[in-house]
Design a protein around this motif. Structure first.
Motif, PDB file in Angstrom:
ATOM      1  N   PHE A 128       0.832  -1.199   0.000  1.00  0.00           N
ATOM      2  CA  PHE A 128       0.000   0.000   0.000  1.00  0.00           C
ATOM      3  C   PHE A 128       0.868   1.251   0.000  1.00  0.00           C
ATOM      4  O   PHE A 128       1.952   1.285   0.584  1.00  0.00           O
ATOM      5  CB  PHE A 128      -0.918   0.013   1.223  1.00  0.00           C
ATOM      6  CG  PHE A 128      -1.943  -1.074   1.230  1.00  0.00           C
ATOM      7  CD1 PHE A 128      -3.136  -0.926   0.531  1.00  0.00           C
ATOM      8  CD2 PHE A 128      -1.719  -2.255   1.918  1.00  0.00           C
ATOM      9  CE1 PHE A 128      -4.090  -1.936   0.533  1.00  0.00           C
ATOM     10  CE2 PHE A 128      -2.654  -3.269   1.931  1.00  0.00           C
ATOM     11  CZ  PHE A 128      -3.841  -3.113   1.227  1.00  0.00           C
ATOM     12  N   SER A 129       0.374   2.309  -0.635  1.00  0.00           N
ATOM     13  CA  SER A 129       1.076   3.586  -0.676  1.00  0.00           C
ATOM     14  C   SER A 129       0.970   4.304   0.666  1.00  0.00           C
ATOM     15  O   SER A 129       0.034   4.082   1.440  1.00  0.00           O
ATOM     16  CB  SER A 129       0.469   4.455  -1.789  1.00  0.00           C
ATOM     17  OG  SER A 129       1.103   5.718  -1.854  1.00  0.00           O
ATOM     18  N   LYS A 130       1.937   5.143   0.965  1.00  0.00           N
ATOM     19  CA  LYS A 130       1.834   6.028   2.121  1.00  0.00           C
ATOM     20  C   LYS A 130       0.549   6.859   1.993  1.00  0.00           C
ATOM     21  O   LYS A 130       0.142   7.161   0.879  1.00  0.00           O
ATOM     22  CB  LYS A 130       3.034   6.978   2.181  1.00  0.00           C
ATOM     23  CG  LYS A 130       4.378   6.287   2.269  1.00  0.00           C
ATOM     24  CD  LYS A 130       5.512   7.296   2.086  1.00  0.00           C
ATOM     25  CE  LYS A 130       6.854   6.588   2.032  1.00  0.00           C
ATOM     26  NZ  LYS A 130       7.970   7.524   1.764  1.00  0.00           N
ATOM     27  N   PRO A 131      -0.096   7.217   3.104  1.00  0.00           N
ATOM     28  CA  PRO A 131       0.312   7.053   4.504  1.00  0.00           C
ATOM     29  C   PRO A 131      -0.184   5.757   5.164  1.00  0.00           C
ATOM     30  O   PRO A 131      -0.156   5.653   6.380  1.00  0.00           O
ATOM     31  CB  PRO A 131      -0.323   8.266   5.179  1.00  0.00           C
ATOM     32  CG  PRO A 131      -1.600   8.467   4.418  1.00  0.00           C
ATOM     33  CD  PRO A 131      -1.260   8.127   2.982  1.00  0.00           C
ATOM     34  N   HIS A 132      -0.631   4.794   4.367  1.00  0.00           N
ATOM     35  CA  HIS A 132      -0.983   3.489   4.931  1.00  0.00           C
ATOM     36  C   HIS A 132       0.248   2.936   5.658  1.00  0.00           C
ATOM     37  O   HIS A 132       1.378   3.090   5.190  1.00  0.00           O
ATOM     38  CB  HIS A 132      -1.404   2.548   3.800  1.00  0.00           C
ATOM     39  CG  HIS A 132      -2.052   1.283   4.262  1.00  0.00           C
ATOM     40  ND1 HIS A 132      -1.341   0.253   4.823  1.00  0.00           N
ATOM     41  CD2 HIS A 132      -3.352   0.878   4.249  1.00  0.00           C
ATOM     42  CE1 HIS A 132      -2.166  -0.733   5.133  1.00  0.00           C
ATOM     43  NE2 HIS A 132      -3.391  -0.381   4.806  1.00  0.00           N
ATOM     44  N   PRO A 133       0.070   2.270   6.793  1.00  0.00           N
ATOM     45  CA  PRO A 133       1.218   1.816   7.586  1.00  0.00           C
ATOM     46  C   PRO A 133       1.926   0.577   7.053  1.00  0.00           C
ATOM     47  O   PRO A 133       2.924   0.140   7.637  1.00  0.00           O
ATOM     48  CB  PRO A 133       0.598   1.521   8.951  1.00  0.00           C
ATOM     49  CG  PRO A 133      -0.814   1.128   8.641  1.00  0.00           C
ATOM     50  CD  PRO A 133      -1.205   2.019   7.494  1.00  0.00           C
ATOM     51  N   ALA A 134       1.446  -0.004   5.952  1.00  0.00           N
ATOM     52  CA  ALA A 134       1.942  -1.315   5.507  1.00  0.00           C
ATOM     53  C   ALA A 134       3.457  -1.366   5.333  1.00  0.00           C
ATOM     54  O   ALA A 134       4.091  -2.351   5.707  1.00  0.00           O
ATOM     55  CB  ALA A 134       1.248  -1.729   4.218  1.00  0.00           C
ATOM     56  N   MET A 135       4.058  -0.328   4.736  1.00  0.00           N
ATOM     57  CA  MET A 135       5.505  -0.376   4.509  1.00  0.00           C
ATOM     58  C   MET A 135       6.264  -0.581   5.810  1.00  0.00           C
ATOM     59  O   MET A 135       7.185  -1.411   5.887  1.00  0.00           O
ATOM     60  CB  MET A 135       5.991   0.900   3.822  1.00  0.00           C
ATOM     61  CG  MET A 135       5.558   1.036   2.377  1.00  0.00           C
ATOM     62  SD  MET A 135       6.460   2.399   1.582  1.00  0.00           S
ATOM     63  CE  MET A 135       5.457   2.616   0.130  1.00  0.00           C
ATOM     64  N   LEU A 136       5.903   0.181   6.840  1.00  0.00           N
ATOM     65  CA  LEU A 136       6.602   0.048   8.121  1.00  0.00           C
ATOM     66  C   LEU A 136       6.274  -1.274   8.801  1.00  0.00           C
ATOM     67  O   LEU A 136       7.160  -1.895   9.406  1.00  0.00           O
ATOM     68  CB  LEU A 136       6.244   1.219   9.032  1.00  0.00           C
ATOM     69  CG  LEU A 136       6.807   2.576   8.611  1.00  0.00           C
ATOM     70  CD1 LEU A 136       6.353   3.669   9.572  1.00  0.00           C
ATOM     71  CD2 LEU A 136       8.330   2.535   8.534  1.00  0.00           C
ATOM     72  N   LEU A 137       5.040  -1.714   8.704  1.00  0.00           N
ATOM     73  CA  LEU A 137       4.674  -3.003   9.283  1.00  0.00           C
ATOM     74  C   LEU A 137       5.481  -4.128   8.637  1.00  0.00           C
ATOM     75  O   LEU A 137       5.996  -5.020   9.318  1.00  0.00           O
ATOM     76  CB  LEU A 137       3.179  -3.259   9.094  1.00  0.00           C
ATOM     77  CG  LEU A 137       2.228  -2.293   9.814  1.00  0.00           C
ATOM     78  CD1 LEU A 137       0.784  -2.572   9.393  1.00  0.00           C
ATOM     79  CD2 LEU A 137       2.367  -2.408  11.317  1.00  0.00           C
ATOM     80  N   ALA A 188       4.043   6.940   9.852  1.00  0.00           N
ATOM     81  CA  ALA A 188       4.645   6.574  11.138  1.00  0.00           C
ATOM     82  C   ALA A 188       3.588   6.557  12.239  1.00  0.00           C
ATOM     83  O   ALA A 188       3.524   5.617  13.046  1.00  0.00           O
ATOM     84  CB  ALA A 188       5.767   7.551  11.492  1.00  0.00           C
ATOM     85  N   ILE A 189       2.743   7.570  12.275  1.00  0.00           N
ATOM     86  CA  ILE A 189       1.664   7.626  13.271  1.00  0.00           C
ATOM     87  C   ILE A 189       0.744   6.432  13.120  1.00  0.00           C
ATOM     88  O   ILE A 189       0.387   5.757  14.093  1.00  0.00           O
ATOM     89  CB  ILE A 189       0.880   8.948  13.129  1.00  0.00           C
ATOM     90  CG1 ILE A 189       1.747  10.134  13.539  1.00  0.00           C
ATOM     91  CG2 ILE A 189      -0.402   8.904  13.967  1.00  0.00           C
ATOM     92  CD1 ILE A 189       1.160  11.485  13.189  1.00  0.00           C
ATOM     93  N   ASN A 190       0.355   6.148  11.880  1.00  0.00           N
ATOM     94  CA  ASN A 190      -0.573   5.041  11.621  1.00  0.00           C
ATOM     95  C   ASN A 190       0.014   3.691  12.030  1.00  0.00           C
ATOM     96  O   ASN A 190      -0.714   2.775  12.404  1.00  0.00           O
ATOM     97  CB  ASN A 190      -0.956   5.011  10.141  1.00  0.00           C
ATOM     98  CG  ASN A 190      -1.796   6.203   9.732  1.00  0.00           C
ATOM     99  OD1 ASN A 190      -2.339   6.918  10.566  1.00  0.00           O
ATOM    100  ND2 ASN A 190      -1.901   6.447   8.426  1.00  0.00           N
ATOM    101  N   ALA A 191       1.348   3.573  11.938  1.00  0.00           N
ATOM    102  CA  ALA A 191       2.011   2.304  12.260  1.00  0.00           C
ATOM    103  C   ALA A 191       2.371   2.189  13.739  1.00  0.00           C
ATOM    104  O   ALA A 191       2.725   1.103  14.203  1.00  0.00           O
ATOM    105  CB  ALA A 191       3.277   2.157  11.422  1.00  0.00           C
ATOM    106  N   GLY A 192       2.331   3.300  14.467  1.00  0.00           N
ATOM    107  CA  GLY A 192       2.760   3.266  15.859  1.00  0.00           C
ATOM    108  C   GLY A 192       4.260   3.433  16.020  1.00  0.00           C
ATOM    109  O   GLY A 192       4.830   3.040  17.040  1.00  0.00           O
TER     110      GLY A 192
END
Length: 219
Positions: A141-150, A176-180
């Motif tokens: 998923f593209s930013k700002p979805h948290p998928a990349m960091l997850l 970053a916020i969305n991923a925690g």
């Protein structure tokens, strides 16, 4: 020196490590001009940097008939590929990455570029071996979805609470916020300091050396 807060540091690419913001803006505008579409101004074009390419074109020209978006993507790529060989890293990036790696941090990239585009950029910058993992917008998923960091934390066996995302756009900080995870902004890229500050990052740096110094003292 004792580790303070983080184990994994994730960088955005364009506008954070690579000095490419003005080139991307010019290429978005040229793509619109090629197709006889409304040409976004500099601020509108810069705002969508960091999103996946299809999402960026939809955001910069909202309300456009869907049939035009693939053509915008194609024209953007055409213009970008004529210019990307001349792009350079911001001053201090190599030294910062080498120092962080020497200190034992895991390093990663989370970018709106495609996999082909990032690999091309890493190869041109001689940084193919500088990162422990990378993630691109055409893989998830593209930013700002948290998928990349997850996905990056899972791949590297890391904890999101000890992960730091660094980027030049609100899309990076919102991810970053969305991923925690924690976030740091840099305002030498696409988005301004007030825009970044609205998302309450740990810090906002005005240059790579300033960012490097903050990381050395606080990360």
């Amino acid at each position: 020196m004792a580790r303070k807060q983080f184990d994994l540091i994730v960088f955005d690419w364009d506008g954070t490590l690579m000095d490419s913001t003005s080139t991307i803006v010019t290429c978005i505008q040229a793509a619109a001009r090629d197709l006889g579409l409304p040409v976004p101004d500099n601020r509108q074009a810069a705002y969508v940097i960091g999103l996946g390419l299809q999402d960026a074109m939809q955001a910069v020209l909202p309300g456009l008939e869907p049939k035009y978006y693939p053509h915008m993507v194609e024209r953007y790529r055409y213009h970008y590929l004529t210019k990307d060989k001349g792009l350079t890293l911001f001053d201090g990036v190599r030294e910062m990455l080498a120092d962080l790696a020497q200190q034992g941090y895991f390093l990663a990239v989370a970018t709106g570029k495609s996999r082909v585009g990032l690999n091309r950029a890493l190869d041109a910058a001689n940084l193919m071996s500088a990162f422990d993992a990378t993630r691109c917008s055409d893989e998830t998923f593209s930013k700002p979805h948290p998928a990349m960091l997850l996905e990056l934390t899972r791949e590297l066996g890391q904890d999101l609470r000890r992960t730091l995302m660094i980027g030049d756009t609100t899309h990076d900080l919102q991810m970053a916020i969305n991923a925690g995870a924690a976030g740091i902004g840099v305002h030498y890229g696409a988005h301004s300091a007030p825009e970044l500050q609205a998302l309450d990052p740990l810090y906002i740096a005005s240059s790579v050396p300033e960012l490097h110094n903050w990381l050395s003292e606080n990360a």
